[in-house]
Each structure stands twice: as C-alpha cells, then as structure tokens.
Scaffold this motif. Structure first.
Motif, PDB file in Angstrom:
ATOM      1  N   ILE B 258       1.191  -0.797  -8.479  1.00 58.11           N
ATOM      2  CA  ILE B 258       0.228  -1.762  -8.480  1.00 58.11           C
ATOM      3  C   ILE B 258       0.304  -1.902 -10.067  1.00 58.11           C
ATOM      4  CG2 ILE B 258      -1.778  -2.892  -8.352  1.00 58.11           C
ATOM      5  CD1 ILE B 258      -2.365  -0.859  -6.037  1.00 58.11           C
ATOM      6  N   TYR B 259       0.909  -3.455 -10.561  1.00 57.58           N
ATOM      7  CA  TYR B 259       0.531  -3.490 -12.005  1.00 57.58           C
ATOM      8  C   TYR B 259       0.262  -4.901 -12.305  1.00 57.58           C
ATOM      9  CZ  TYR B 259       5.460  -5.201 -11.187  1.00 57.58           C
ATOM     10  OH  TYR B 259       6.577  -5.954 -10.733  1.00 57.58           O
ATOM     11  N   GLU B 260      -0.134  -5.115 -13.374  1.00 57.18           N
ATOM     12  CA  GLU B 260      -0.786  -6.580 -13.976  1.00 57.18           C
ATOM     13  C   GLU B 260       0.319  -7.272 -14.402  1.00 57.18           C
ATOM     14  OE1 GLU B 260      -4.786  -7.784 -16.227  1.00 57.18           O
ATOM     15  OE2 GLU B 260      -3.787  -6.178 -16.856  1.00 57.18           O
ATOM     16  N   LYS B 261       0.704  -8.229 -14.004  1.00 52.98           N
ATOM     17  CA  LYS B 261       1.931  -9.076 -14.527  1.00 52.98           C
ATOM     18  C   LYS B 261       1.171  -9.948 -15.515  1.00 52.98           C
ATOM     19  CE  LYS B 261       5.848 -12.103 -13.405  1.00 52.98           C
ATOM     20  NZ  LYS B 261       6.469 -12.693 -12.496  1.00 52.98           N
ATOM     21  N   ILE B 266      -1.416  -9.899  -9.805  1.00 53.97           N
ATOM     22  CA  ILE B 266      -1.225  -8.342  -9.557  1.00 53.97           C
ATOM     23  C   ILE B 266      -0.070  -8.003  -8.652  1.00 53.97           C
ATOM     24  CG2 ILE B 266      -2.157  -5.957  -8.867  1.00 53.97           C
ATOM     25  CD1 ILE B 266      -3.531  -7.414 -11.266  1.00 53.97           C
ATOM     26  N   LYS B 267       1.087  -7.497  -9.102  1.00 55.86           N
ATOM     27  CA  LYS B 267       2.112  -7.189  -8.462  1.00 55.86           C
ATOM     28  C   LYS B 267       1.797  -5.965  -7.737  1.00 55.86           C
ATOM     29  CE  LYS B 267       4.994 -10.577  -9.204  1.00 55.86           C
ATOM     30  NZ  LYS B 267       5.530 -11.628  -8.287  1.00 55.86           N
ATOM     31  N   VAL B 268       2.336  -5.710  -6.418  1.00 61.50           N
ATOM     32  CA  VAL B 268       2.145  -4.596  -5.845  1.00 61.50           C
ATOM     33  C   VAL B 268       3.608  -4.232  -4.801  1.00 61.50           C
ATOM     34  CG1 VAL B 268       1.128  -3.241  -4.027  1.00 61.50           C
ATOM     35  CG2 VAL B 268      -0.188  -5.051  -5.226  1.00 61.50           C
ATOM     36  N   SER B 269       4.069  -3.127  -5.299  1.00 62.68           N
ATOM     37  CA  SER B 269       5.471  -2.736  -4.656  1.00 62.68           C
ATOM     38  C   SER B 269       4.918  -1.546  -3.679  1.00 62.68           C
ATOM     39  CB  SER B 269       6.509  -2.171  -5.851  1.00 62.68           C
ATOM     40  OG  SER B 269       6.706  -3.308  -6.570  1.00 62.68           O
ATOM     41  N   VAL B 278       5.763  -0.297   5.678  1.00 64.67           N
ATOM     42  CA  VAL B 278       4.890  -0.749   4.571  1.00 64.67           C
ATOM     43  C   VAL B 278       5.031  -2.533   4.564  1.00 64.67           C
ATOM     44  CG1 VAL B 278       4.875   1.149   2.884  1.00 64.67           C
ATOM     45  CG2 VAL B 278       6.978  -0.406   2.999  1.00 64.67           C
ATOM     46  N   CYS B 279       6.092  -3.024   5.027  1.00 65.52           N
ATOM     47  CA  CYS B 279       6.259  -4.425   5.237  1.00 65.52           C
ATOM     48  C   CYS B 279       5.130  -5.218   5.922  1.00 65.52           C
ATOM     49  CB  CYS B 279       7.456  -4.921   5.995  1.00 65.52           C
ATOM     50  SG  CYS B 279       7.844  -6.419   5.958  1.00 65.52           S
ATOM     51  N   ARG B 280       4.474  -4.447   6.794  1.00 65.31           N
ATOM     52  CA  ARG B 280       3.390  -4.711   7.616  1.00 65.31           C
ATOM     53  C   ARG B 280       2.196  -4.925   6.598  1.00 65.31           C
ATOM     54  NH1 ARG B 280       0.113  -2.138  11.597  1.00 65.31           N
ATOM     55  NH2 ARG B 280       1.162  -0.154  11.143  1.00 65.31           N
ATOM     56  N   ILE B 281       2.099  -4.038   5.719  1.00 69.98           N
ATOM     57  CA  ILE B 281       0.885  -4.286   4.858  1.00 69.98           C
ATOM     58  C   ILE B 281       1.113  -5.466   3.608  1.00 69.98           C
ATOM     59  CG2 ILE B 281      -0.211  -2.910   2.731  1.00 69.98           C
ATOM     60  CD1 ILE B 281      -0.280  -1.428   5.554  1.00 69.98           C
ATOM     61  N   ALA B 282       2.567  -5.356   3.232  1.00 71.21           N
ATOM     62  CA  ALA B 282       2.780  -6.609   2.361  1.00 71.21           C
ATOM     63  C   ALA B 282       2.667  -8.113   2.899  1.00 71.21           C
ATOM     64  CB  ALA B 282       4.251  -6.306   1.857  1.00 71.21           C
ATOM     65  N   GLN B 283       2.808  -8.066   4.426  1.00 68.13           N
ATOM     66  CA  GLN B 283       2.502  -9.222   4.859  1.00 68.13           C
ATOM     67  C   GLN B 283       1.155  -9.774   4.985  1.00 68.13           C
ATOM     68  OE1 GLN B 283       4.785  -8.242   8.491  1.00 68.13           O
ATOM     69  NE2 GLN B 283       6.666  -9.510   7.856  1.00 68.13           N
ATOM     70  N   ILE B 284       0.297  -8.538   4.898  1.00 70.30           N
ATOM     71  CA  ILE B 284      -1.190  -8.945   5.315  1.00 70.30           C
ATOM     72  C   ILE B 284      -1.559  -9.738   3.919  1.00 70.30           C
ATOM     73  CG2 ILE B 284      -3.402  -7.608   5.034  1.00 70.30           C
ATOM     74  CD1 ILE B 284      -2.193  -5.792   7.155  1.00 70.30           C
ATOM     75  N   PHE B 285      -0.911  -9.235   3.038  1.00 68.04           N
ATOM     76  CA  PHE B 285      -1.415  -9.978   1.596  1.00 68.04           C
ATOM     77  C   PHE B 285      -0.302 -11.173   1.368  1.00 68.04           C
ATOM     78  CE2 PHE B 285      -3.054  -5.561   1.247  1.00 68.04           C
ATOM     79  CZ  PHE B 285      -4.333  -5.745   0.700  1.00 68.04           C
ATOM     80  N   TYR B 299      -4.121 -12.140  -6.223  1.00 66.13           N
ATOM     81  CA  TYR B 299      -4.543 -13.064  -7.385  1.00 66.13           C
ATOM     82  C   TYR B 299      -5.998 -12.298  -7.597  1.00 66.13           C
ATOM     83  CZ  TYR B 299      -0.321 -15.428  -6.833  1.00 66.13           C
ATOM     84  OH  TYR B 299       1.040 -15.430  -6.901  1.00 66.13           O
ATOM     85  N   THR B 300      -6.365 -11.499  -8.148  1.00 67.45           N
ATOM     86  CA  THR B 300      -7.464 -10.602  -8.462  1.00 67.45           C
ATOM     87  C   THR B 300      -7.237  -9.794  -9.860  1.00 67.45           C
ATOM     88  OG1 THR B 300      -9.275  -9.493  -7.799  1.00 67.45           O
ATOM     89  CG2 THR B 300      -7.156  -8.775  -6.880  1.00 67.45           C
ATOM     90  N   ASP B 301      -8.026  -9.231 -10.052  1.00 64.87           N
ATOM     91  CA  ASP B 301      -8.075  -8.091 -11.043  1.00 64.87           C
ATOM     92  C   ASP B 301      -7.429  -6.654 -10.563  1.00 64.87           C
ATOM     93  OD1 ASP B 301     -10.263  -6.384 -10.218  1.00 64.87           O
ATOM     94  OD2 ASP B 301     -11.518  -7.443 -11.623  1.00 64.87           O
ATOM     95  N   LEU B 302      -7.045  -5.873 -11.635  1.00 64.49           N
ATOM     96  CA  LEU B 302      -6.218  -4.604 -11.235  1.00 64.49           C
ATOM     97  C   LEU B 302      -7.069  -3.886 -10.231  1.00 64.49           C
ATOM     98  CD1 LEU B 302      -3.461  -3.439 -11.775  1.00 64.49           C
ATOM     99  CD2 LEU B 302      -4.492  -2.094 -13.860  1.00 64.49           C
ATOM    100  N   LYS B 303      -8.394  -3.620 -10.722  1.00 61.88           N
ATOM    101  CA  LYS B 303      -9.138  -2.612 -10.206  1.00 61.88           C
ATOM    102  C   LYS B 303      -9.261  -2.790  -8.667  1.00 61.88           C
ATOM    103  CE  LYS B 303     -13.627  -0.586 -10.713  1.00 61.88           C
ATOM    104  NZ  LYS B 303     -15.020  -0.559 -11.408  1.00 61.88           N
ATOM    105  N   ASN B 304      -9.781  -4.478  -8.458  1.00 59.86           N
ATOM    106  CA  ASN B 304     -10.164  -4.913  -7.247  1.00 59.86           C
ATOM    107  C   ASN B 304      -8.777  -4.653  -6.359  1.00 59.86           C
ATOM    108  OD1 ASN B 304     -11.786  -5.913  -5.397  1.00 59.86           O
ATOM    109  ND2 ASN B 304     -11.240  -8.159  -5.847  1.00 59.86           N
ATOM    110  N   ALA B 305      -7.512  -5.251  -6.924  1.00 62.82           N
ATOM    111  CA  ALA B 305      -6.404  -5.117  -6.037  1.00 62.82           C
ATOM    112  C   ALA B 305      -6.211  -3.679  -5.464  1.00 62.82           C
ATOM    113  CB  ALA B 305      -5.098  -5.593  -7.079  1.00 62.82           C
ATOM    114  N   LYS B 306      -6.358  -2.657  -6.173  1.00 62.11           N
ATOM    115  CA  LYS B 306      -6.258  -1.368  -6.037  1.00 62.11           C
ATOM    116  C   LYS B 306      -7.182  -0.946  -4.878  1.00 62.11           C
ATOM    117  CE  LYS B 306      -6.131   3.414  -7.711  1.00 62.11           C
ATOM    118  NZ  LYS B 306      -6.420   4.273  -8.696  1.00 62.11           N
ATOM    119  N   ILE B 307      -8.560  -1.216  -4.784  1.00 61.98           N
ATOM    120  CA  ILE B 307      -9.267  -1.160  -4.035  1.00 61.98           C
ATOM    121  C   ILE B 307      -8.871  -1.761  -2.560  1.00 61.98           C
ATOM    122  CG2 ILE B 307     -11.734  -1.375  -3.084  1.00 61.98           C
ATOM    123  CD1 ILE B 307     -12.547  -1.200  -6.142  1.00 61.98           C
ATOM    124  N   LYS B 308      -8.591  -2.905  -2.578  1.00 61.50           N
ATOM    125  CA  LYS B 308      -8.133  -3.681  -1.434  1.00 61.50           C
ATOM    126  C   LYS B 308      -6.958  -3.194  -0.666  1.00 61.50           C
ATOM    127  CE  LYS B 308      -9.845  -8.643  -2.182  1.00 61.50           C
ATOM    128  NZ  LYS B 308      -9.546 -10.013  -2.644  1.00 61.50           N
TER     129      LYS B 308
END
Lengths: 318, 318
Positions: B258-261, B266-269, B278-285, B299-308
C-alpha cells in the motif's frame, strides 16, 4: 574417461555409494539424486552419503536414498564422487572413498586433480548435472519426471538461473529436453532463487537500509552487528543474496559486506563486477578467493574492521 | 497467417513502420529492434515508432531505428504492430496504423482480437520475440549477433528469466540457438532482472523493514508514505520487485503493498501465490486484475486505507 566407460563401470557393480562436496548445493544434491534414481532403474543399490543439506531442497525427488552413513551389512563395491573438486571436500566420507573397491570422480571444476580410479572431469560443463544428463542419456535408462526435476535443479542452480557465463548453448539444449518432462520448473526456480524466510528478508531490508556508497558511488559497503541480526530474528546463515543485491546497484564496482560472526570475529565478503581485484584485498587480511569474489576474517571489533578495510580498499582500488 | 505469409508480405513492401504497446517492455522493444535489423538486411526501410522506453534498455542494438514520429516525406506502405494485445494499446500510433496501406499484427496475447489486415497471433509462444525468431529463421536472412541479442532480451524478459509457466521446451531450444551468437547474456539478465538504482534498493530495504505478517503468517503487508519514499530519494517509479519479494517469503499466500501516490490517493497492489483470489478484493475497491495479481486505488489517507484493506481481506480471504 567418457560417458560409455562410466556406464560400463556402473553396470559391473551393484552396491554403489554416491557422495558430493561438504555443504552440498543444488548441483551436488541434484547430481546425487538423479544418478541414484537412474541406478535404481538399472537394478543397482545406491546409497547417497550426505550428512545434511539445506531445507530448501526438501522438494527434490530421490531424497529417500540419502543416508548419513553407509549400512554396515552392505558391501561397498563402487564409490562415485560427484561435483567434488578435491578429495578432502568429501569431508567425513573420505574414509568410505578409500575403502571402496573402485572409485569414480565425476565433476566440472577445472581444478579437479583427478583423484579417482576413473575420472570424468569436464570443466566446460555448466554443472555436474549436465554431465550426469549425458551419462544417463547414453545409457539404456530413460529419463523420467523425477530424474528430470533433479537434473533441472542442479543445472539451474549452478548457472544462477541460466545467467552465469558457464551457461552454453548445450545447457539450454539439455534444459529444452528436460522441459519435455512434467517438472514444476517455476516452483524449482522460486525455491532456488527467490524464496526467503521472513527473517532473512528482514535482514536484507536491514542491510539495504544501512548500506552506504563511497568513492564516487563505486563502492557499496554495509556492516551488520550480531545484535542487529538478532533483533530481526536472523543469523549469519541468512546472509544469502545480500552482497549480490549491493553489487547489482547501478554504478557500483565493488561491494563489501562486513558482519560480526562472534565477538571480535568479523567476516568480510567482497564482490567486484569490474576490473577491481578484490582477492588482493582479502589476501592482505589473510583471506582469499577470486578476483571478483573473495573473503577474509578480521579478529577485532566491527567498527575497527570497517575502518581497516575501507582504508586498504581506498589505497589499493580507488 | 504463418511465417512464410508474413515473409512474403514484408518482401513486397519497402517502407515499413513497426510499433508495439505503450509503456513498452523488453519483449516489445526487442521484437521491434530485431525485426527492424532483419528488414534492413532485406534492403527495407524500417522505422520503429516508439515514444519513450525505460533507460535500462539502452544497451539494445537497433535503437537507431527508433523515432517518435514517422518521417513526413516517406511513404507508409506497411505497418507492423508487435506485442500489442489490442489496437488502442498502440497509443498515439493508432493514426499511422489506420493510414497504412496494409497492416500486420504479430502478437502472443491470447486476448488479441486480430485487428490487422493480416494476423499472426500465437498464444502458445512465450513472447513476441519467439515468433519473430521463427519468422526470421524461415526467411533468407541470417540471424546475427545484434538480432540475437534483441531476441534473447525479449524472450528472457517475458519469461521472467525462463521462470514463468509460459516457458516451453521450444523457448529453450530457441535460446540454445541464440547462444551460438556472441551475446552478453549475463549482462542482459543483470540489466533486466537484477540491476537497481541505489534509491530503489533503499526503498526495497525500507519496505522489507516495515513489512508485517498477519493471519497466521500467511499475509505479508507493507505501507509506504510519500514522505518515507522521498526520504530515501525514491519515488513511486521505484516500486519494481518490492511486492514480489514480499510474496516470495516462505509461507506467505498473499502480499499487499500500500503506498501513497499523492495525498489521499493510495495505490494498493495485491499478489497471491496460492488459491486466494486477490482480484475479488481489488474489485471491491473498484480495481481489477487477475486472481494472482491485482490492484486498486483508494481515495483516503494511508492509515485508513490499510485498515479498510486489512478488514476486507480478513473477511474475504482468511
């Protein structure tokens, strides 16, 4: 001695011990398991003598023929040393070698002094497994999926994944043939070159974090204390790949990894990718190696060792 | 359309544009340079249309045929699209494709919709360079050292160094033939897979330092802020290899980087090496990808993205 002479010798005997160099690697283990499985198909009784080997080879077929000692009640007619550059590198199995009725030495190290009764040393072969492939191919035995997986492992390992300069057109021709069998080559490559424990990945992270560039960014150096290694749960056995990662940094000609094995026992590894002769540096500290890869031990503390090494490196190489 | 048909078409024309997919990789560039050099030997006038490509391919021979636009005063008889899975991936060169008198589409992507006048799509080929090898081999042109280096680069790149499951016995047979030419394959492999800038090595170190294991050590996750990247002199372009290193840790089934572009971008790979989709997870977002490799943007902050992300991953995969 050629392939056919070796096959004739193998055919004449039944109870055969195989062994390789101490601290066996992918080529040593792959050559032993491949030849053992071929010998079983020839109705022979092979025993691979191997004390211990890295866990990452636990996927290799033919491991059931590996024992730490030769069974007492079985005659030892023939001893085949594989991938073993000199007799002493057989370690504790030198005794069996000397007791055997006949010995064969199959290897690809150029420095091999032909210590067997029969010797098949081909320094042009990328690996001992490449030689074993040819021997099996010239026998009446068919390669099968298991033998193919062992041979692929050895060849892939010793060529660094078909990257080292020892790789030839023949290497790829042999691999092309082995690819016709059902082998999980992706899994093998991952296990050989990419898989790491969490602790060793943490140690790599620590090393990359700490490394510094010197001398016009041509020298990359990193020092690791025993305490730092322990803090990430790692040990001196988790060093694999660290110095290669440092050497592969763009513009770096010399990489040096300095780590504390024990209090006042500092190990230094050198790699060079250019014209800089790091063996000369290691020799100044009573170590040795090759122009591009060398090592030595300094009996002092980590900080002092780094100062001493940097001082000599600057004087001699930059 | 087969090798010989393609050769006949190439022979009938003189002014030939070659191009590949946007953000060209080793296979795209290698296929263009190899074919361009072969066409020159056939007394043709090839122009490779390519806007920009990564610096690491600066060693490739045949780069002198690369231009960003087709010369105004030269007719465009034939356009050959290489390694380009669909027409839109030609980017700004779609215009030239549509203006050309004749178009040929040579590719190995299974999803290729055959958008050319002539189409040679072989999804069994490991790479487009493997197809170009066959075409040149069936022509009257001899492969030379430069063409061999280009083809080797493309095949090595697209197979991940002969590791990916797309690699076949034919791949190694072709490489075996290319090894007969004078090519610096060790240097090519280093440049393709091992070489890194100091900054990107530092970023890898930082990521390995920060990564954590969750869910019975089967999930490896790491988050990197923009500030952290900047502190080691790196950027979002230095991410190559980080998630692969995380995925290759023993026992890890899913790796998430997870990194802050940018601020609140926030980009998540995701990578998976097992049965976890993992495609299923990406699709949820609102992201996408494949079962084993996917990505999304939050589109949120890094900490919140990680929690989600961790929350959804736990619910769906563990």
């Amino acid at each position: 001695m050629n392939d056919l002479d070796i096959i004739q010798s193998l055919k004449k005997h039944t109870y055969i011990a195989l062994s390789a160099h101490i601290s066996p690697d992918g080529d040593a283990i792959g050559a032993c398991t491949a030849l053992a499985m071929a010998l079983v198909k020839m109705n022979k009784h092979p025993v691979i003598l191997m004390d211990e080997y890295p866990e990452k080879y636990n996927f290799l077929p033919g491991r059931e023929y590996i024992f730490s000692t030769y069974p007492d009640n079985v005659p030892l007619e023939l001893f085949v040393a594989l991938d073993c550059g000199d007799l002493q590198r057989l370690g504790k199995y030198v005794d069996y070698f000397e007791k055997a009725l006949l010995t064969i030495n199959i290897d690809h190290h150029i420095s091999n002094p032909n210590y067997g009764d029969y010797n098949y040393v081909d320094s042009k072969a990328s690996s001992t497994c490449e030689i074993i492939y040819k021997i099996i191919k010239n026998s009446e035995i068919d390669i099968d999926d298991e033998i193919a997986a062992s041979l692929y492992t050895g060849i892939a390992f010793d060529t660094g994944g078909f990257k080292h300069s020892s790789t030839t057109f023949l290497t790829h021709q042999i691999i092309s043939d082995l690819m016709k069998y059902k082998i999980d080559f992706t899994g093998i490559m991952d296990k050989l070159f990419y898989s790491r424990t969490f602790e060793s990945a943490k140690l790599l992270g620590l090393a990359l974090n700490k490394m510094e560039l010197h001398y016009n960014k041509q020298l990359c150096i990193c020092d690791l204390s025993k305490q730092e290694m322990e803090e990430v749960g790692a040990s001196v056995n988790d060093m694999e790949g660290i110095i290669a990662s440092m050497k592969n940094i763009e513009g770096v000609l010399v990489a040096i990894l300095i780590y504390e094995k024990n209090s006042n026992e500092i190990k230094v590894s050198f790699r060079s990718s250019g014209d800089k002769d790091v063996c000369r540096i290691a020799q100044i500290f009573q170590g040795g190696g090759h122009k591009k890869a060398a090592g030595c031990t300094l009996y002092t503390d980590l900080k002092n060792a780094k100062i001493k090494v940097l001082d000599i490196v600057q004087k001699e190489l930059f």
